[in-house]
Design a protein around this motif. Structure first.
Motif, PDB file in Angstrom:
ATOM      1  N   ARG A   1       0.847  -1.196   0.000  1.00 38.85           N
ATOM      2  CA  ARG A   1       0.000   0.000   0.000  1.00 38.85           C
ATOM      3  C   ARG A   1       0.880   1.242   0.000  1.00 38.85           C
ATOM      4  NH1 ARG A   1      -1.915  -3.970   2.215  1.00 38.85           N
ATOM      5  NH2 ARG A   1      -0.299  -3.824   3.793  1.00 38.85           N
ATOM      6  N   LEU A   2       0.523   2.193  -0.851  1.00 37.43           N
ATOM      7  CA  LEU A   2       1.143   3.504  -0.884  1.00 37.43           C
ATOM      8  C   LEU A   2       0.068   4.538  -0.621  1.00 37.43           C
ATOM      9  CD1 LEU A   2       3.203   3.047  -4.173  1.00 37.43           C
ATOM     10  CD2 LEU A   2       4.060   2.788  -1.838  1.00 37.43           C
ATOM     11  N   ALA A   3       0.451   5.673  -0.038  1.00 31.90           N
ATOM     12  CA  ALA A   3      -0.534   6.705   0.287  1.00 31.90           C
ATOM     13  C   ALA A   3      -0.124   8.047  -0.278  1.00 31.90           C
ATOM     14  CB  ALA A   3      -0.716   6.821   1.801  1.00 31.90           C
ATOM     15  N   ALA A   4      -1.084   8.740  -0.893  1.00 26.18           N
ATOM     16  CA  ALA A   4      -0.904  10.159  -1.177  1.00 26.18           C
ATOM     17  C   ALA A   4      -1.055  10.915   0.141  1.00 26.18           C
ATOM     18  CB  ALA A   4      -1.957  10.624  -2.177  1.00 26.18           C
ATOM     19  N   ARG A   5      -0.571  12.137   0.189  1.00 24.65           N
ATOM     20  CA  ARG A   5      -0.676  12.910   1.434  1.00 24.65           C
ATOM     21  C   ARG A   5      -2.131  13.148   1.841  1.00 24.65           C
ATOM     22  NH1 ARG A   5       4.327  13.867   2.729  1.00 24.65           N
ATOM     23  NH2 ARG A   5       5.889  14.162   1.087  1.00 24.65           N
ATOM     24  N   SER A   6      -3.021  13.107   0.871  1.00 25.71           N
ATOM     25  CA  SER A   6      -4.452  13.304   1.153  1.00 25.71           C
ATOM     26  C   SER A   6      -5.137  12.048   1.667  1.00 25.71           C
ATOM     27  CB  SER A   6      -5.168  13.771  -0.115  1.00 25.71           C
ATOM     28  OG  SER A   6      -5.057  12.768  -1.132  1.00 25.71           O
ATOM     29  N   ALA A   7      -4.433  10.925   1.704  1.00 28.51           N
ATOM     30  CA  ALA A   7      -5.067   9.651   2.073  1.00 28.51           C
ATOM     31  C   ALA A   7      -5.552   9.667   3.526  1.00 28.51           C
ATOM     32  CB  ALA A   7      -4.091   8.497   1.867  1.00 28.51           C
ATOM     33  N   ARG A   8      -6.687   9.053   3.737  1.00 26.84           N
ATOM     34  CA  ARG A   8      -7.265   8.862   5.066  1.00 26.84           C
ATOM     35  C   ARG A   8      -7.818   7.442   5.139  1.00 26.84           C
ATOM     36  NH1 ARG A   8      -4.917  12.882   5.024  1.00 26.84           N
ATOM     37  NH2 ARG A   8      -5.476  14.960   5.778  1.00 26.84           N
ATOM     38  N   PHE A   9      -7.676   6.815   6.290  1.00 30.08           N
ATOM     39  CA  PHE A   9      -8.092   5.429   6.457  1.00 30.08           C
ATOM     40  C   PHE A   9      -8.976   5.308   7.692  1.00 30.08           C
ATOM     41  CE2 PHE A   9      -3.940   5.679   4.516  1.00 30.08           C
ATOM     42  CZ  PHE A   9      -3.959   4.759   3.486  1.00 30.08           C
ATOM     43  N   ASN A  10     -10.066   4.539   7.573  1.00 32.40           N
ATOM     44  CA  ASN A  10     -10.802   4.208   8.799  1.00 32.40           C
ATOM     45  C   ASN A  10     -11.667   2.973   8.614  1.00 32.40           C
ATOM     46  OD1 ASN A  10     -13.030   5.560   7.394  1.00 32.40           O
ATOM     47  ND2 ASN A  10     -14.021   5.689   9.392  1.00 32.40           N
ATOM     48  N   VAL A  11     -11.935   2.324   9.752  1.00 33.11           N
ATOM     49  CA  VAL A  11     -12.818   1.166   9.793  1.00 33.11           C
ATOM     50  C   VAL A  11     -14.228   1.705   9.984  1.00 33.11           C
ATOM     51  CG1 VAL A  11     -13.304  -1.032  10.924  1.00 33.11           C
ATOM     52  CG2 VAL A  11     -10.945  -0.193  10.791  1.00 33.11           C
ATOM     53  N   ALA A  12     -14.877   2.011   8.892  1.00 33.04           N
ATOM     54  CA  ALA A  12     -16.145   2.747   8.954  1.00 33.04           C
ATOM     55  C   ALA A  12     -17.304   1.909   9.474  1.00 33.04           C
ATOM     56  CB  ALA A  12     -16.493   3.294   7.564  1.00 33.04           C
ATOM     57  N   PHE A  13     -17.187   0.586   9.375  1.00 37.10           N
ATOM     58  CA  PHE A  13     -18.314  -0.271   9.738  1.00 37.10           C
ATOM     59  C   PHE A  13     -18.822   0.008  11.157  1.00 37.10           C
ATOM     60  CE2 PHE A  13     -14.994  -2.766   7.450  1.00 37.10           C
ATOM     61  CZ  PHE A  13     -15.571  -2.788   6.189  1.00 37.10           C
ATOM     62  N   VAL A  14     -17.879   0.163  12.093  1.00 29.34           N
ATOM     63  CA  VAL A  14     -18.263   0.326  13.492  1.00 29.34           C
ATOM     64  C   VAL A  14     -18.963   1.660  13.733  1.00 29.34           C
ATOM     65  CG1 VAL A  14     -16.138   1.430  14.376  1.00 29.34           C
ATOM     66  CG2 VAL A  14     -17.419  -0.182  15.835  1.00 29.34           C
ATOM     67  N   ARG A  15     -18.797   2.628  12.822  1.00 37.25           N
ATOM     68  CA  ARG A  15     -19.418   3.939  12.974  1.00 37.25           C
ATOM     69  C   ARG A  15     -20.876   3.959  12.529  1.00 37.25           C
ATOM     70  NH1 ARG A  15     -15.609   8.016  13.552  1.00 37.25           N
ATOM     71  NH2 ARG A  15     -17.420   9.282  14.144  1.00 37.25           N
ATOM     72  N   ILE A  16     -21.336   2.870  11.902  1.00 40.03           N
ATOM     73  CA  ILE A  16     -22.727   2.837  11.444  1.00 40.03           C
ATOM     74  C   ILE A  16     -23.506   1.696  12.108  1.00 40.03           C
ATOM     75  CG2 ILE A  16     -22.286   3.997   9.255  1.00 40.03           C
ATOM     76  CD1 ILE A  16     -22.246   1.255   7.890  1.00 40.03           C
ATOM     77  N   GLY A  17     -23.099   1.382  13.351  1.00 47.61           N
ATOM     78  CA  GLY A  17     -23.851   0.406  14.126  1.00 47.61           C
ATOM     79  C   GLY A  17     -23.505  -1.035  13.866  1.00 47.61           C
ATOM     80  N   LEU A  18     -22.462  -1.289  13.088  1.00 45.85           N
ATOM     81  CA  LEU A  18     -22.062  -2.651  12.766  1.00 45.85           C
ATOM     82  C   LEU A  18     -20.777  -3.006  13.505  1.00 45.85           C
ATOM     83  CD1 LEU A  18     -22.681  -2.514   8.906  1.00 45.85           C
ATOM     84  CD2 LEU A  18     -24.188  -3.490  10.644  1.00 45.85           C
ATOM     85  N   SER A  19     -20.331  -4.236  13.331  1.00 43.45           N
ATOM     86  CA  SER A  19     -19.042  -4.642  13.874  1.00 43.45           C
ATOM     87  C   SER A  19     -17.922  -4.055  13.029  1.00 43.45           C
ATOM     88  CB  SER A  19     -18.948  -6.173  13.874  1.00 43.45           C
ATOM     89  OG  SER A  19     -17.607  -6.592  14.061  1.00 43.45           O
ATOM     90  N   GLY A  20     -16.817  -3.736  13.682  1.00 51.13           N
ATOM     91  CA  GLY A  20     -15.637  -3.292  12.950  1.00 51.13           C
ATOM     92  C   GLY A  20     -14.931  -4.424  12.238  1.00 51.13           C
ATOM     93  N   ALA A  21     -15.360  -5.651  12.486  1.00 48.68           N
ATOM     94  CA  ALA A  21     -14.760  -6.825  11.863  1.00 48.68           C
ATOM     95  C   ALA A  21     -15.581  -7.201  10.643  1.00 48.68           C
ATOM     96  CB  ALA A  21     -14.708  -7.982  12.868  1.00 48.68           C
ATOM     97  N   ASP A  22     -15.095  -6.840   9.452  1.00 47.20           N
ATOM     98  CA  ASP A  22     -15.881  -7.042   8.237  1.00 47.20           C
ATOM     99  C   ASP A  22     -14.959  -7.120   7.031  1.00 47.20           C
ATOM    100  OD1 ASP A  22     -18.231  -7.319   6.760  1.00 47.20           O
ATOM    101  OD2 ASP A  22     -18.492  -5.168   6.476  1.00 47.20           O
ATOM    102  N   MET A  23     -15.338  -7.911   6.038  1.00 49.33           N
ATOM    103  CA  MET A  23     -14.651  -7.994   4.751  1.00 49.33           C
ATOM    104  C   MET A  23     -13.141  -8.234   4.902  1.00 49.33           C
ATOM    105  SD  MET A  23     -16.707  -5.044   2.602  1.00 49.33           S
ATOM    106  CE  MET A  23     -15.981  -5.476   1.019  1.00 49.33           C
ATOM    107  N   GLY A  24     -12.774  -9.089   5.826  1.00 54.05           N
ATOM    108  CA  GLY A  24     -11.374  -9.455   6.010  1.00 54.05           C
ATOM    109  C   GLY A  24     -10.565  -8.510   6.867  1.00 54.05           C
ATOM    110  N   THR A  25     -11.173  -7.416   7.334  1.00 52.61           N
ATOM    111  CA  THR A  25     -10.424  -6.429   8.110  1.00 52.61           C
ATOM    112  C   THR A  25      -9.828  -7.034   9.379  1.00 52.61           C
ATOM    113  OG1 THR A  25     -11.770  -4.626   7.252  1.00 52.61           O
ATOM    114  CG2 THR A  25     -10.584  -4.208   9.297  1.00 52.61           C
ATOM    115  N   SER A  26     -10.589  -7.878  10.066  1.00 47.67           N
ATOM    116  CA  SER A  26     -10.092  -8.455  11.318  1.00 47.67           C
ATOM    117  C   SER A  26      -8.973  -9.460  11.084  1.00 47.67           C
ATOM    118  CB  SER A  26     -11.234  -9.118  12.094  1.00 47.67           C
ATOM    119  OG  SER A  26     -11.777 -10.210  11.367  1.00 47.67           O
ATOM    120  N   TYR A  27      -8.815  -9.931   9.852  1.00 45.40           N
ATOM    121  CA  TYR A  27      -7.698 -10.816   9.507  1.00 45.40           C
ATOM    122  C   TYR A  27      -6.469 -10.006   9.101  1.00 45.40           C
ATOM    123  CZ  TYR A  27      -4.895 -14.352   7.106  1.00 45.40           C
ATOM    124  OH  TYR A  27      -3.865 -15.165   6.721  1.00 45.40           O
ATOM    125  N   PHE A  28      -6.656  -9.078   8.170  1.00 34.06           N
ATOM    126  CA  PHE A  28      -5.516  -8.347   7.611  1.00 34.06           C
ATOM    127  C   PHE A  28      -4.943  -7.304   8.551  1.00 34.06           C
ATOM    128  CE2 PHE A  28      -7.655  -9.508   3.503  1.00 34.06           C
ATOM    129  CZ  PHE A  28      -6.653 -10.324   3.036  1.00 34.06           C
TER     130      PHE A  28
END
Length: 267
Positions: free
Chosen positions: A127-154
């Motif tokens: 993974r490479l990032a531009a200076r404008s890049a932002r990252f977040n686990v958005a699932f947990v912010r909308i009432g769901l688990s933060g563990a989704d789509m392989g996130t809890s593995y990777f």
């Protein structure tokens, strides 16, 4: 294709661009289908050796487009839970397909990579990032688990369990410098140059033998979950012998001895 584009940016290097810039490339059912169809075709394409994934406009991928969640559960002949599980499996299948591509995959992240966008980036090898890049686990912010789509593995494997736990439990945005500090991205580059940097790395990968690169990726990810050092070395040993018997290995040796660039045939 309606939601993505793909082009050859350098010899043997393809760039797949998520192309819904008006929605910060939020992912739709159509985009799932088009990415998966493209990835499936690439998995059988021996001429493409590296795939770069990026986003058009100001964002990499802002996550699932909540205005496009597929069919209405009420109109399905499945129960609500069964429908949800089928949808969840559909979304997760894409992440698995990206991660299991035999080619090396580089995520060139510009702007937000949230939720499903973060998951796509995590599925890449680099993974490479531009200076404008932002990252977040958005699932947990909308009432769901933060563990989704392989996130809890990777994520714990990439940044460690403590940093992963904080990201997954809070859902807060982290900027490009913090992502570099915690190992989420390899490096941070100026806006507008992240794809060029990815293609530069991709070209360095392409300079190596196709079989050697594919086996390196396969063994690397296999051995992350190896039960022991001995088990990891057994896989390495077998792979080295296989690679040593290829024509490309002999070509690499001859090129080294004669101080010229190798010409690989993938044989």
């Amino acid at each position: 294709m309606e939601t993505i584009s793909i082009e050859e940016a350098a010899p043997h290097v393809a760039v797949l661009t998520l192309n819904r810039p008006d929605r910060l490339n939020a992912i739709t059912l159509k985009m799932y289908d088009e990415i998966e169809e493209t990835v499936d075709a690439l998995s059988r394409d021996t001429s493409t050796r590296v795939l770069v994934i990026t986003g058009a406009g100001r964002g990499f991928c802002s996550g699932q487009d909540l205005r496009d969640l597929g069919a209405d559960p009420a109109a399905s002949d499945l129960g609500r839970i069964q429908f949800g599980m089928a949808w969840q499996a559909r979304a997760s299948r894409l992440i698995k397909a990206v991660h299991e591509l035999p080619q090396a995959v580089i995520a060139a992240v510009n702007g937000p990579a949230s939720g499903a966008g973060l998951a796509i980036a995590l599925a890449a090898d680099i993974r490479l990032a531009a200076r404008s890049a932002r990252f977040n686990v958005a699932f947990v912010r909308i009432g769901l688990s933060g563990a989704d789509m392989g996130t809890s593995y990777f994520l714990p494997r990439i940044v460690g369990p403590t940093a992963a736990a904080e990201m997954m439990l809070t859902g807060r945005l982290i900027d490009a410098p913090e992502a570099k500090d915690n190992g989420l991205v390899l490096r941070v580059v100026d806006d507008g140059t992240v794809v060029d940097e990815a293609v530069s790395i991709a070209s360095a990968i392409v300079a190596n033998s196709p079989f050697g690169v594919r086996m390196t990726k396969q063994v690397l990810w296999n051995n992350i979950d190896a039960p022991s050092l001995d088990a990891a070395m057994q896989v390495e040993n077998r792979t080295q012998i296989l690679a040593s018997l290829t024509e490309d290995c002999r070509e690499a040796e001859a090129a080294f001895l004669t101080k010229r660039a190798p010409v690989f045939s993938n044989k």
